[in-house]
Design an enzyme around this catalytic site. Sequence first.
Site, PDB file in Angstrom:
ATOM      1  N   LYS A 287       6.823  -3.349 -28.702  1.00  0.00           N
ATOM      2  CA  LYS A 287       5.724  -4.091 -28.064  1.00  0.00           C
ATOM      3  C   LYS A 287       6.291  -5.191 -27.183  1.00  0.00           C
ATOM      4  O   LYS A 287       5.873  -5.373 -26.040  1.00  0.00           O
ATOM      5  CB  LYS A 287       4.806  -4.746 -29.110  1.00  0.00           C
ATOM      6  CG  LYS A 287       3.723  -3.985 -29.741  1.00  0.00           C
ATOM      7  CD  LYS A 287       2.616  -3.456 -28.890  1.00  0.00           C
ATOM      8  CE  LYS A 287       2.971  -2.219 -28.160  1.00  0.00           C
ATOM      9  NZ  LYS A 287       2.951  -0.949 -28.794  1.00  0.00           N
TER      10      LYS A 287
ATOM     11  N   ARG B  27      -3.382   3.370 -16.447  1.00  0.00           N
ATOM     12  CA  ARG B  27      -2.422   4.446 -16.718  1.00  0.00           C
ATOM     13  C   ARG B  27      -1.040   4.122 -16.169  1.00  0.00           C
ATOM     14  O   ARG B  27      -0.067   4.784 -16.505  1.00  0.00           O
ATOM     15  CB  ARG B  27      -2.925   5.755 -16.083  1.00  0.00           C
ATOM     16  CG  ARG B  27      -4.224   6.237 -16.709  1.00  0.00           C
ATOM     17  CD  ARG B  27      -4.824   7.350 -15.909  1.00  0.00           C
ATOM     18  NE  ARG B  27      -4.082   8.582 -16.028  1.00  0.00           N
ATOM     19  CZ  ARG B  27      -4.391   9.575 -16.839  1.00  0.00           C
ATOM     20  NH1 ARG B  27      -5.417   9.458 -17.635  1.00  0.00           N
ATOM     21  NH2 ARG B  27      -3.679  10.674 -16.873  1.00  0.00           N
TER      22      ARG B  27
ATOM     23  N   LYS C  21       0.505   5.128 -19.253  1.00  0.00           N
ATOM     24  CA  LYS C  21      -0.291   5.241 -20.482  1.00  0.00           C
ATOM     25  C   LYS C  21      -0.113   6.604 -21.146  1.00  0.00           C
ATOM     26  O   LYS C  21       0.053   6.700 -22.342  1.00  0.00           O
ATOM     27  CB  LYS C  21      -1.760   5.002 -20.131  1.00  0.00           C
ATOM     28  CG  LYS C  21      -2.692   5.021 -21.317  1.00  0.00           C
ATOM     29  CD  LYS C  21      -2.461   3.819 -22.191  1.00  0.00           C
ATOM     30  CE  LYS C  21      -3.214   3.899 -23.509  1.00  0.00           C
ATOM     31  NZ  LYS C  21      -2.533   3.106 -24.545  1.00  0.00           N
TER      32      LYS C  21
ATOM     33  N   TRP D 252       2.664   7.321 -10.039  1.00  0.00           N
ATOM     34  CA  TRP D 252       3.738   6.792 -10.879  1.00  0.00           C
ATOM     35  C   TRP D 252       4.960   7.628 -10.512  1.00  0.00           C
ATOM     36  O   TRP D 252       5.009   8.834 -10.761  1.00  0.00           O
ATOM     37  CB  TRP D 252       3.356   6.976 -12.348  1.00  0.00           C
ATOM     38  CG  TRP D 252       4.273   6.330 -13.332  1.00  0.00           C
ATOM     39  CD1 TRP D 252       4.351   5.003 -13.650  1.00  0.00           C
ATOM     40  CD2 TRP D 252       5.228   6.990 -14.177  1.00  0.00           C
ATOM     41  NE1 TRP D 252       5.283   4.801 -14.627  1.00  0.00           N
ATOM     42  CE2 TRP D 252       5.841   5.997 -14.969  1.00  0.00           C
ATOM     43  CE3 TRP D 252       5.625   8.315 -14.343  1.00  0.00           C
ATOM     44  CZ2 TRP D 252       6.819   6.287 -15.906  1.00  0.00           C
ATOM     45  CZ3 TRP D 252       6.603   8.599 -15.285  1.00  0.00           C
ATOM     46  CH2 TRP D 252       7.188   7.595 -16.051  1.00  0.00           C
TER      47      TRP D 252
ATOM     48  N   CYS E 129      -0.122   9.034 -13.237  1.00  0.00           N
ATOM     49  CA  CYS E 129      -0.871   9.007 -11.984  1.00  0.00           C
ATOM     50  C   CYS E 129      -2.366   9.145 -12.233  1.00  0.00           C
ATOM     51  O   CYS E 129      -2.787   9.831 -13.145  1.00  0.00           O
ATOM     52  CB  CYS E 129      -0.439  10.159 -11.092  1.00  0.00           C
ATOM     53  SG  CYS E 129       1.327  10.306 -10.918  1.00  0.00           S
TER      54      CYS E 129
ATOM     55  N   ASN F 191      -0.653  15.201 -10.147  1.00  0.00           N
ATOM     56  CA  ASN F 191      -0.086  14.521 -11.306  1.00  0.00           C
ATOM     57  C   ASN F 191       0.729  15.580 -12.050  1.00  0.00           C
ATOM     58  O   ASN F 191       0.195  16.632 -12.387  1.00  0.00           O
ATOM     59  CB  ASN F 191      -1.245  14.001 -12.176  1.00  0.00           C
ATOM     60  CG  ASN F 191      -0.769  13.215 -13.365  1.00  0.00           C
ATOM     61  OD1 ASN F 191       0.432  12.986 -13.515  1.00  0.00           O
ATOM     62  ND2 ASN F 191      -1.681  12.798 -14.208  1.00  0.00           N
ATOM     63  N   GLY F 192       2.009  15.353 -12.242  1.00  0.00           N
ATOM     64  CA  GLY F 192       2.838  16.344 -12.928  1.00  0.00           C
ATOM     65  C   GLY F 192       4.128  16.583 -12.168  1.00  0.00           C
ATOM     66  O   GLY F 192       4.584  15.702 -11.428  1.00  0.00           O
TER      67      GLY F 192
ATOM     68  N   GLU G 184       8.292  -1.054 -34.071  1.00  0.00           N
ATOM     69  CA  GLU G 184       7.099  -1.194 -33.238  1.00  0.00           C
ATOM     70  C   GLU G 184       6.998  -2.611 -32.654  1.00  0.00           C
ATOM     71  O   GLU G 184       6.642  -2.791 -31.486  1.00  0.00           O
ATOM     72  CB  GLU G 184       5.853  -0.838 -34.068  1.00  0.00           C
ATOM     73  CG  GLU G 184       4.510  -1.057 -33.395  1.00  0.00           C
ATOM     74  CD  GLU G 184       4.293  -0.277 -32.100  1.00  0.00           C
ATOM     75  OE1 GLU G 184       5.099   0.601 -31.760  1.00  0.00           O
ATOM     76  OE2 GLU G 184       3.313  -0.579 -31.402  1.00  0.00           O
TER      77      GLU G 184
ATOM     78  N   GLU H 136       8.142  -3.777 -24.059  1.00  0.00           N
ATOM     79  CA  GLU H 136       7.226  -3.119 -23.118  1.00  0.00           C
ATOM     80  C   GLU H 136       6.528  -4.132 -22.218  1.00  0.00           C
ATOM     81  O   GLU H 136       6.420  -3.912 -21.014  1.00  0.00           O
ATOM     82  CB  GLU H 136       6.120  -2.374 -23.881  1.00  0.00           C
ATOM     83  CG  GLU H 136       6.479  -1.003 -24.376  1.00  0.00           C
ATOM     84  CD  GLU H 136       5.312  -0.366 -25.129  1.00  0.00           C
ATOM     85  OE1 GLU H 136       5.023   0.793 -24.862  1.00  0.00           O
ATOM     86  OE2 GLU H 136       4.691  -1.030 -25.994  1.00  0.00           O
TER      87      GLU H 136
ATOM     88  N   HIS I 205      25.699  -3.813 -40.462  1.00  0.00           N
ATOM     89  CA  HIS I 205      26.532  -2.766 -39.877  1.00  0.00           C
ATOM     90  C   HIS I 205      26.510  -2.819 -38.350  1.00  0.00           C
ATOM     91  O   HIS I 205      26.582  -1.791 -37.696  1.00  0.00           O
ATOM     92  CB  HIS I 205      26.088  -1.394 -40.382  1.00  0.00           C
ATOM     93  CG  HIS I 205      26.143  -1.272 -41.867  1.00  0.00           C
ATOM     94  ND1 HIS I 205      27.338  -1.274 -42.570  1.00  0.00           N
ATOM     95  CD2 HIS I 205      25.172  -1.213 -42.803  1.00  0.00           C
ATOM     96  CE1 HIS I 205      27.088  -1.192 -43.866  1.00  0.00           C
ATOM     97  NE2 HIS I 205      25.773  -1.162 -44.024  1.00  0.00           N
TER      98      HIS I 205
HETATM   99  C1  G6P Z   1       3.670   6.030 -23.443  1.00  0.00           C
HETATM  100  C2  G6P Z   1       2.814   4.808 -23.724  1.00  0.00           C
HETATM  101  C3  G6P Z   1       2.965   4.410 -25.195  1.00  0.00           C
HETATM  102  C4  G6P Z   1       2.634   5.585 -26.099  1.00  0.00           C
HETATM  103  C5  G6P Z   1       3.449   6.824 -25.747  1.00  0.00           C
HETATM  104  C6  G6P Z   1       2.936   8.065 -26.464  1.00  0.00           C
HETATM  105  O1  G6P Z   1       5.011   5.690 -23.535  1.00  0.00           O
HETATM  106  O2  G6P Z   1       3.188   3.738 -22.890  1.00  0.00           O
HETATM  107  O3  G6P Z   1       2.092   3.333 -25.499  1.00  0.00           O
HETATM  108  O4  G6P Z   1       2.886   5.222 -27.423  1.00  0.00           O
HETATM  109  O5  G6P Z   1       3.356   7.089 -24.351  1.00  0.00           O
HETATM  110  O6  G6P Z   1       1.645   8.368 -26.014  1.00  0.00           O
HETATM  111  P1  G6P Z   1       0.585   9.183 -26.827  1.00  0.00           P
HETATM  112  O7  G6P Z   1      -0.629   9.246 -25.936  1.00  0.00           O
HETATM  113  O8  G6P Z   1       1.161  10.540 -27.076  1.00  0.00           O
HETATM  114  O9  G6P Z   1       0.314   8.458 -28.096  1.00  0.00           O
END
Ligand code: G6P
Length: 621
Positions: free
Chosen positions: A491, A27, A616, A75, A2, A101-102, A487, A494, A510
Amino acid sequence: MCGIVGYVGNQQVVPVVIEGLRRLEYRGYDSAGIAVVNRDHEMQVRRASGKLRNLEEVIRENPISGEYGLGHTRWATHGRPTEENAHPHRSGDGRVVVVHNGIIENYLELKRDLQARGHVFKSETDTEVVAHLIQKHQQLDPQADLETAFRRSLNEVRGIYALVAMSADEPEKIVAARLGPPVVVGLGDGEYFVASDIPAILPHTRNIFFLGDGEIACLAKDGVRVTDLEGNEIKPQVQRITWDPIQAEKGGYKHFMLKEIYEQPRAVRDTTQSRISLDTGQVFLDEMKITEAEFRNFTDIKIAACGTAWHAALVAKYLIEELARLPVEVDYASEFRYRNPILTPTTLMMVISQSGETADTLAALREGKEKGCKTLAICNVQGAMMTREADGTIYTHAGPEIGVASTKAFTSQIVAAYLLAMYLAQVRGALNEEKLKWHAQHLSELPVKIEKLLNSDTDYEELSRAFVLSTDFLYLGRGINFPIALEGALKLKEISYIHAEGYAAGEMKHGPNALIDSRLPVVVINTLDPNDEKSRLRYEKTISNIQEVKARDGIVVAIVTEGDKDTREVASFTIQVPPSSELLSPVLSAIPLQLMAYHIAVRRGCDVDQPRNLAKSVTVE
Ligand code: G6P
């Protein structure tokens, strides 16, 4: 997650708040709202589900104005992303509004008590209870001003929060509190800002401070006062932000993500520069409360992280074990507390986080501290919570990362981990000067290789055309490239919403083998460092895996080193990366996977910078 923006000053509040919220869009959010108080002391609230443009439309149809106010992008956690659940939330009499936020963990209990006192709730959210609590405290003690009622309410609340509130009855005043998610206060000239992140207020002022946990800020036209939950005054540590607001803008790129992918040579250079000497191979870490003797005496390292940062932690394990010969264990931060980890006074507890605010990662850091470990953070955001709580921080100098899907922060995290591995090797005598110089040299060459890679003529358009309709992807990697397979898959899923899985290449037989058919693209990372025996072995074994995919009609996209012949012969598509040492190859291999995911997502018409349901910085557990 948020976004929050609040403003007290002489400017028209609506544009300041909306513009601020727009700068926080990265975010991730699914509804938005604003509240302003006008000259007649009327509280005016406008909210809308979906993106900010919907809120702007609501305001166009039903205009509002005022000189103090606050806004929020939500969010969804408790309750669907509807207009009713959007913030700001009002007290029963509509005179107080709150954004949050929280999570308020005891909200059901509080809600029941308030309902018993006659309060009627309009939303499904946990936040709404705070607005009602403030009203309750004002009713109980009519002498109590907003700040006092706010403080008393916070003392009843359990959970984590960045909370900002204002009242129609106390002109030009905003109160804000933090316990967990960040709250930043901006100090202008006769105007004051509060927000959940710096970019929201950067166009107005560079003088800011972060609220600490358990602190309350009271913003009025004549200044800002900070107190703790008991009301004791606290002197905030004001800092001047030196980075350019332009860095937080798209700078001609279509998306932040693309811009950030292209910023990687600079990000990696800034993370490395000034920390290594090419002459001696020595690494200099930033000042920290961990002595050289302590670094020498660590017996093991635990790393906790989430998402992309967790993948960086997996790479870090290879780097530290290889260079410093120190055992490393990597955990999902969200799992760390649930398995009774063995932490001793000689364990180094590490966290890796772009934001430095991710709730699970922060909790893991605290667990380490509680168990008496020294703690170290690799973090990108100056002054973030983890950097304040850890005994030491190695900052990645990637600059603000706006795209939700992490790119430049990831490669800088790997580089920061490399520096740490070298430093550990240096103080523990695991590598001699010659070897350290060799690593320093290779690290210093990395930015130029990334530039070369970004300027190569790989046809991502062709790749995206070929795979735009794919429904599943498999990513395979071996050794240090296994985390890069994870990763790459992350990507893609996401930002394009295509189902993708990353696997250790050797594990393919496996299970994943069963998925392979003529419609399944299999991305295989198979770079080669011919001077490294382990790399050669890994390379050959991975070619066998590619053959296995081909034998089942799978479509192979291979990431290979320039000049490669063997993999090229068996793959359907190849993407070349410049030659590098085995240990640095993950940085180079990750980049084509970022670009591939980006181009596929763009072709599918996805919101690349703000993918659905993602945030974010995830400040809830
Ligand atoms: C969220 C973001 C990711 C990020 C993860 C950890 O899921 O969308 O891109 O890798 O949080 O965030 P941080 O700020 O702890 O690296």
